[in-house]
Design a protein around this motif. Structure first.
Motif, short mmCIF file in Angstrom:
data_model
loop_
_atom_site.label_atom_id
_atom_site.label_comp_id
_atom_site.label_asym_id
_atom_site.label_seq_id
_atom_site.Cartn_x
_atom_site.Cartn_y
_atom_site.Cartn_z
N PHE A 10 39.62 28.36 4.24
CA PHE A 10 38.94 29.50 4.84
C PHE A 10 37.94 30.10 3.86
O PHE A 10 36.81 30.44 4.22
CB PHE A 10 39.95 30.56 5.27
CG PHE A 10 39.34 31.77 5.92
CD1 PHE A 10 38.81 31.69 7.20
CD2 PHE A 10 39.29 32.98 5.26
CE1 PHE A 10 38.24 32.80 7.80
CE2 PHE A 10 38.72 34.10 5.84
CZ PHE A 10 38.20 34.00 7.12
N TYR A 11 38.35 30.20 2.60
CA TYR A 11 37.45 30.74 1.58
C TYR A 11 36.23 29.83 1.38
O TYR A 11 35.10 30.29 1.29
CB TYR A 11 38.19 30.91 0.26
CG TYR A 11 37.27 31.25 -0.88
CD1 TYR A 11 36.69 32.51 -0.98
CD2 TYR A 11 36.94 30.29 -1.84
CE1 TYR A 11 35.82 32.82 -2.01
CE2 TYR A 11 36.08 30.60 -2.87
CZ TYR A 11 35.53 31.85 -2.96
OH TYR A 11 34.66 32.16 -3.97
N VAL A 12 36.48 28.52 1.29
CA VAL A 12 35.38 27.56 1.07
C VAL A 12 34.37 27.64 2.21
O VAL A 12 33.15 27.64 1.98
CB VAL A 12 35.95 26.14 0.94
CG1 VAL A 12 34.83 25.10 1.00
CG2 VAL A 12 36.72 25.98 -0.37
N ASN A 13 34.85 27.72 3.45
CA ASN A 13 33.94 27.76 4.59
C ASN A 13 33.24 29.10 4.72
O ASN A 13 32.08 29.16 5.14
CB ASN A 13 34.70 27.43 5.88
CG ASN A 13 34.92 25.95 6.05
OD1 ASN A 13 34.00 25.20 6.31
ND2 ASN A 13 36.16 25.50 5.88
N THR A 14 33.93 30.18 4.37
CA THR A 14 33.27 31.49 4.36
C THR A 14 32.11 31.49 3.38
O THR A 14 31.03 32.00 3.66
CB THR A 14 34.27 32.60 4.00
OG1 THR A 14 35.34 32.61 4.96
CG2 THR A 14 33.60 33.96 4.01
N ASN A 15 32.36 30.92 2.22
CA ASN A 15 31.31 30.83 1.20
C ASN A 15 30.14 29.97 1.70
O ASN A 15 28.97 30.29 1.49
CB ASN A 15 31.89 30.24 -0.08
CG ASN A 15 30.91 30.28 -1.23
OD1 ASN A 15 30.41 31.34 -1.58
ND2 ASN A 15 30.63 29.14 -1.82
N SER A 16 30.46 28.86 2.39
CA SER A 16 29.42 27.99 2.93
C SER A 16 28.60 28.70 4.01
O SER A 16 27.37 28.54 4.08
CB SER A 16 30.06 26.72 3.51
OG SER A 16 29.09 25.86 4.07
N MET A 17 29.26 29.49 4.84
CA MET A 17 28.56 30.24 5.89
C MET A 17 27.63 31.27 5.28
O MET A 17 26.50 31.47 5.76
CB MET A 17 29.58 30.91 6.81
CG MET A 17 30.34 29.94 7.70
SD MET A 17 31.78 30.70 8.50
CE MET A 17 31.00 31.94 9.52
#
Length: 301
Positions: free
Chosen positions: A44-51
């Protein structure tokens, strides 16, 4: 230690899993749940950062004109936009084109267009690309002051919200990882304690004949590591299935993809290898370390 001795201890550690199936299964379940929670927090953190990065790279401003704006005025606004500082390019979007774009984006709501088959309700507008993304808010404010501009919007506010969300997620994910690691090792320690107690007579005999503490601890280390390895493998396949399901659902939401940067979510195929390695390594370490700590504490029987 000779290779034959290490092989013997490894076999003993694997055999201990079969001899103590219930305790091994309890340890497996604790590790599995812990790894899943930690993995979900991490992804979730990795994808939030990517978004956030994806939204940060979207340097476009959507400009909408009043419905009563005549064509000559549209041409004037086009020229005014191009003269603004920090504007790289201006693309005119007619109401017909805007209507078609909306129709293509709302994939699951095509039925509504049976009743709204008219582009007249859509405004004319422009897509303005800026040079400096850090000044996009100031440029948006200047555009809204132009006569006949109904509204102008960018992704700056959404990106700011996600930046704050990333900070919170980082703190929560870090705390969750530490807490779950501690809980996992405590649970494994308690399980190993029972295993040591059950085999106390066997351990006493081994110590009487001169076995060292490290020799006695090694099978427990192997037992915890193997259990953690399989828990990591199970967590990986469960995560793979859930992640792909959620990813496919989100990718079908055409309206939200650009608004919230969903199109920046990472495909599991791109992180499959590193996710598998992380699950297997962390699971093995948690299992091995938890067993070793417990054995050191309860070896004097």
């Amino acid at each position: 230690m000779k290779l034959s001795g290490f092989k013997y201890l490894t076999n003993q550690g694997v055999e201990n899993i079969w001899k103590n199936k219930m305790m091994a299964f309890a340890t497996f379940c604790v590790l599995l749940i812990s790894l899943l929670l930690v993995g979900c927090a991490g992804l979730f953190y990795v994808n939030t950062n990517s978004m956030i990065l994806g939204l940060g790279n979207q340097n476009e401003i959507a400009v909408y004109l009043d419905s009563s704006t005549e064509q000559w005025r549209v041409d004037e606004i086009n020229s005014q936009l191009q003269e603004l500082d920090n504007v790289e390019s201006v693309v005119y979007i007619s109401k017909e084109e805007a209507y078609q774009r909306m129709k293509n984006q709302i994939v699951q709501g095509q039925a509504i267009f049976q009743y709204i088959d008219d582009s007249e309700f859509m405004p004319d507008g422009f897509s303005v690309t800026v040079t400096d993304n850090d000044r996009i808010e100031q440029t948006t404010a200047l555009i809204t002051q132009i006569e006949n501009v109904q509204s102008a919007s960018s992704y700056a506010q959404v990106a700011e919200f996600l930046r704050e969300l990333r900070r919170v997620v980082t703190l929560v994910a870090g705390a969750a990882i530490i807490a779950l690691a501690i809980v996992s090792m405590i649970m494994i320690s308690n399980t190993t304690k029972q295993s040591v107690y059950i085999r106390r007579e066997e351990i006493q005999i081994m110590k009487y004949v001169g076995a060292t503490n490290s020799f006695i601890r090694t099978p427990f280390f192997i037992e915890g590591m193997v259990t953690g390895f399989f828990a990591g493998a199970a967590a990986f396949f469960i995560t793979w299935a859930i992640y792909n399901s959620v990813y496919n659902i989100l990718m079908e939401q055409g309206t939200l993809k650009n608004a919230f940067g969903i199109n920046s979510i990472i495909s599991f195929d791109n992180i499959r290898f590193i996710t598998a390695i992380a699950y297997l390594v962390i699971g093995s370490l948690l299992g091995a370390v938890g067993s070793t700590i417990s054995t050191r504490r309860h070896l004097d029987v």
